[in-house]
Every structure is written in structure tokens, then in C-alpha cells.
Design an enzyme around this catalytic site. Structure first.
Site, PDB file in Angstrom:
ATOM      1  N   ALA A 171      40.387  51.078  45.242  1.00 41.53           N
ATOM      2  CA  ALA A 171      39.928  49.992  46.111  1.00 41.53           C
ATOM      3  C   ALA A 171      39.116  48.888  45.442  1.00 41.53           C
ATOM      4  O   ALA A 171      39.059  47.777  45.967  1.00 41.53           O
ATOM      5  CB  ALA A 171      39.113  50.580  47.269  1.00 41.53           C
ATOM      6  N   PRO A 173      37.878  45.762  43.237  1.00 46.80           N
ATOM      7  CA  PRO A 173      36.518  45.396  43.656  1.00 46.80           C
ATOM      8  C   PRO A 173      36.311  45.257  45.156  1.00 46.80           C
ATOM      9  O   PRO A 173      35.210  45.003  45.611  1.00 46.80           O
ATOM     10  CB  PRO A 173      36.304  44.052  42.958  1.00 46.80           C
ATOM     11  N   GLY A 175      38.495  43.386  47.520  1.00 47.24           N
ATOM     12  CA  GLY A 175      39.097  42.262  48.234  1.00 47.24           C
ATOM     13  C   GLY A 175      40.148  42.679  49.242  1.00 47.24           C
ATOM     14  O   GLY A 175      40.183  42.170  50.376  1.00 47.24           O
ATOM     15  N   LYS A 176      41.001  43.618  48.864  1.00 45.32           N
ATOM     16  CA  LYS A 176      42.045  44.070  49.789  1.00 45.32           C
ATOM     17  C   LYS A 176      41.455  44.915  50.910  1.00 45.32           C
ATOM     18  O   LYS A 176      41.940  44.882  52.050  1.00 45.32           O
ATOM     19  CB  LYS A 176      43.132  44.828  49.030  1.00 45.32           C
ATOM     20  N   ASP A 242      46.846  49.998  45.066  1.00 42.91           N
ATOM     21  CA  ASP A 242      46.735  48.814  44.212  1.00 42.91           C
ATOM     22  C   ASP A 242      46.368  49.332  42.830  1.00 42.91           C
ATOM     23  O   ASP A 242      45.211  49.384  42.454  1.00 42.91           O
ATOM     24  CB  ASP A 242      45.677  47.860  44.770  1.00 42.91           C
ATOM     25  N   CYS A 296      49.156  43.676  39.476  1.00 45.57           N
ATOM     26  CA  CYS A 296      49.047  42.259  39.124  1.00 45.57           C
ATOM     27  C   CYS A 296      49.613  42.016  37.732  1.00 45.57           C
ATOM     28  O   CYS A 296      49.067  41.255  36.941  1.00 45.57           O
ATOM     29  CB  CYS A 296      47.606  41.767  39.233  1.00 45.57           C
TER      30      CYS A 296
END
Length: 365
Positions: A171, A173, A175-176, A242, A296
Site C-alpha cells: 500500500a 506510500p 495514494g491508491k 500494486d 509502474c
């Protein structure tokens, strides 16, 4: 997701050689909406790490073909990068939205998306520029979160609804996680981050954006993501992975050539970690539940190859079509052509400098 220090402990030896440093918090300045200003002008150009660029040239010329040239031009020119502003519904003000519109911003998501809660408000503009982040102040919520607009696509693909139990496996930093809570109110929201420093960063992010009553519904843990599936089997309706990955955008500007070389050596081991995290996430997912995987990086080895391995090895998993979502946002995002219907890869281009961001959606049957 950037490769944190702790990811090195999850990979085969050498244990920490290729780990990326924990990103330092951006210099922040809390300002009233009318005082927001672009901070790009006057900054010195960052230095490209040649060893990383040479590595990417060889790999992505093959994997992306002609598209790599324009992608490279964006990734190596921070002055053309764009930043989105995700409004915090728990503390936002009409004045901020008005200011953004006056400055040429518009909503990032306007098409007929399959899932787009009215409470999710993100503003972008075609011209480059970055606003200052607001400082963390105990007891005071921030009004907005700066991010790459493509980072919201995994959240939109996940389609979280009120009352669902949700796991954000990697999780930090945060943001999601913040974006999920702009969209819906989960019954239970488990945010996990294995790395100590990044876990503290995650907690601070949540405290900066989420009010106390809702924070009580959030569990923050520091578990090894590969073990959560065994510890919490079939507990979640939705899972976001992520995953730690080779962050192309930041790796290109590595200041330490030796460290960059070690990162590239260790890079080939990341797909194994990502596969293990996905297997764990599938165990934690209830039958009928959905999972979204994102990175990413542009790397096929960390993206479609990992998903294909999961689909070929897990008989209880099926792909979910997200092509309608991609079509609905195609005016604001550029995508790699030729991907399968359950996946997308955002390619940065000038004027739409979002990504890289790979997204794939799966369902447990």
C-alpha cells in the site's frame, strides 16, 4: 510501485544490493488555493543515468518498437512531466476547484466509464507543471494529493463498493489507498506494507487525508505480502496488488551508477516476487472476488508475463475485460496497442505524460 528496501529482503541473494532507497518526502509548502503556482520553471534539469538508459534502450526497443522513441523522450525530460491533483472529499473546498479551473485544469475522467463515483475528483491539464504538496499537520486534513493520473486507473478497475472488504497488499506510500476511500466506504480496509519506513509513510498519508471515524475501519499492517494469503484466506472481496517493480521513471535518474547497475542485475528477480505476491493475493480473495495487479514499469517480464503465468498456473482465476475503461479514458491517456482485453499499459507521451502504468484485472471463481 517503487521497489522499497524491504523488497530486497524478499528476493534471492544478494539480499539488499539492488534495493532502491526509500523516496524522500517532497519539499512541501501548504498554500491557499489562490497561491498555488507552477514549480517547474527555474529548476535544473535532472541528470540521466546512462547505464540505465542503455539498458532500457536495448529492452524497450524490442518490446515497444517504434513507440519507445516518443516514450523515451518524455521519460528523459522531467520538464514535460505532468501532475494530477486528487481532491480530498473529506476536506476539499469549492474555492480549490474554482481555482484549478481558472488555471486551466479539467476533470481527468469524464467519459462513460464502467465505474466512476461522483466523489472521486481528479484534475489535470495538458501543460507541464507541479504544485507544491501540502505539509503534514497532525489533526489537520490535507485538501489534495499530487500524483501521476495513471495511478488512479488500478483503483477505477478495482471498482470498490460500499461495505466490501478490501486488501491493499503493497500500500505505501498510500495514494491508491486514499483514492479507494474517495470512491467508497469499505466494510474493512486492510492496508499492508512490509517495509518499516514505507509503512510509517503510509500511516502518515492516511492520517493526512482520512478523518478519525473512517480511520477506525482501516487496518495497517507490516506483514510479508507473500504470507497474507495463508494468514487471511478468502477474507476479501477486492484485492489490489500494486507490486514492487523497477520504476522506470525514477531509475532513469539514479544518482549512483554503481547502485543503478546492481538494481538492473537484480531486476530480473522481481517477476518471481511479483508472482508470489499474486499467488498470496489470490488465496486471500473470496470466490467471486476481483483482483487488480499494477506496476509502474514498461517491462513485459514484470507485467503481462507475470499475469500470463498466473492464468496458466491457477485454474480458479479468469481474466476480466477492462477494455471499456481504457476506451473511455483514451483521450487523456495513451495506451500500448496489441494488449489483451484484461490488461492495459499507459505510455507517456508529450501532452499526456502519464505513466508508465500497467493494469490487469482478474477474478477468482
Amino acid at each position: 510501485m517503487r521497489l522499497p528496501r524491504a523488497a530486497a529482503r524478499l528476493l534471492p541473494p544478494p539480499p539488499r544490493a539492488g534495493a532502491a532507497p526509500t523516496p524522500a518526502p517532497r519539499r512541501a509548502a501548504a498554500r491557499a488555493p489562490e497561491q498555488l503556482e507552477d514549480k517547474t520553471k527555474g529548476k535544473l534539469q535532472k541528470q540521466i543515468c546512462q547505464v540505465v538508459l542503455d539498458h532500457f534502450e536495448k529492452q524497450y526497443t524490442v518490446e515497444l518498437g517504434d513507440a519507445w522513441t516518443s516514450v523515451r523522450d518524455v521519460l528523459t525530460d522531467p520538464l514535460c512531466w505532468q501532475y494530477a491533483i486528487l481532491l480530498n472529499k473529506f476536506s476539499g473546498s469549492p474555492e480549490l476547484e474554482n481555482t484549478l479551473r481558472v488555471k486551466g485544469f479539467h476533470p481527468a475522467f469524464q467519459g462513460p466509464l464502467p465505474y466512476l463515483p461522483a466523489s472521486l475528483k481528479c484534475y489535470i491539464r495538458r501543460t507541464p507543471g507541479k504544485f507544491p504538496a501540502q505539509k503534514h499537520q497532525a489533526g489537520k486534513l490535507k485538501e489534495y494529493f499530487l500524483l501521476n493520473a495513471a495511478s488512479l486507473l488500478p483503483v477505477l478497475a478495482l471498482e470498490v463498493k460500499d461495505g466490501e472488504d478490501v486488501l491493499d497488499l503493497c500500500a505505501a506510500p498510500g495514494g491508491k489507498s486514499v483514492a479507494v476511500l474517495q470512491c467508497a466506504c469499505p466494510g474493512n480496509f486492510h492496508c499492508n506494507e512490509y517495509d518499516d519506513s514505507r509503512s510509517r509513510w503510509l500511516k502518515q498519508t492516511i492520517e493526512s487525508f482520512i478523518p478519525d471515524p473512517l480511520i477506525n475501519l482501516i487496518t495497517v499492517s507490516k506483514l510479508d505480502g507473500r504470507e497474507i494469503g495463508d494468514l487471511k484466506p478468502e477474507l476479501y472481496d477486492k484485492v489490489l496488488v500494486d507490486a514492487p517493480c523497477s520504476n522506470d521513471r525514477s531509475w532513469l535518474f539514479s544518482s549512483d551508477t554503481h547502485q543503478a547497475t546492481l538494481r538492473l542485475i537484480q531486476r530480473k528477480e522481481l517477476s518471481s516476487l511479483q508472482f508470489q505476491l499474486l499467488r498470496s493475493a489470490i488465496k486471500a480473495l473470496r470466490p467471486g472476488g476481483s483482483l487488480v495487479y499494477s506496476t509502474c514499469t514498461l517491462s513485459k517480464a514484470e507485467n503481462s508475463n507475470v499475469i500470463n503465468l498466473i492464468l496458466n498456473s491457477c485454474s480458479n482465476i479468469m481474466p476480466v475485460d477492462i477494455s471499456e475503461m481504457a476506451k473511455a479514458v483514451s483521450q487523456e491517456f495513451a495506451f500500448l496497442s496489441g494488449t489483451q482485453q484484461h490488461e492495459l499499459l499507459v505510455l507517456p507521451e508529450k501532452g499526456r505524460a502519464w505513466g508508465p502504468m500497467y493494469v490487469a484485472k482478474l477474478k477468482k471463481i
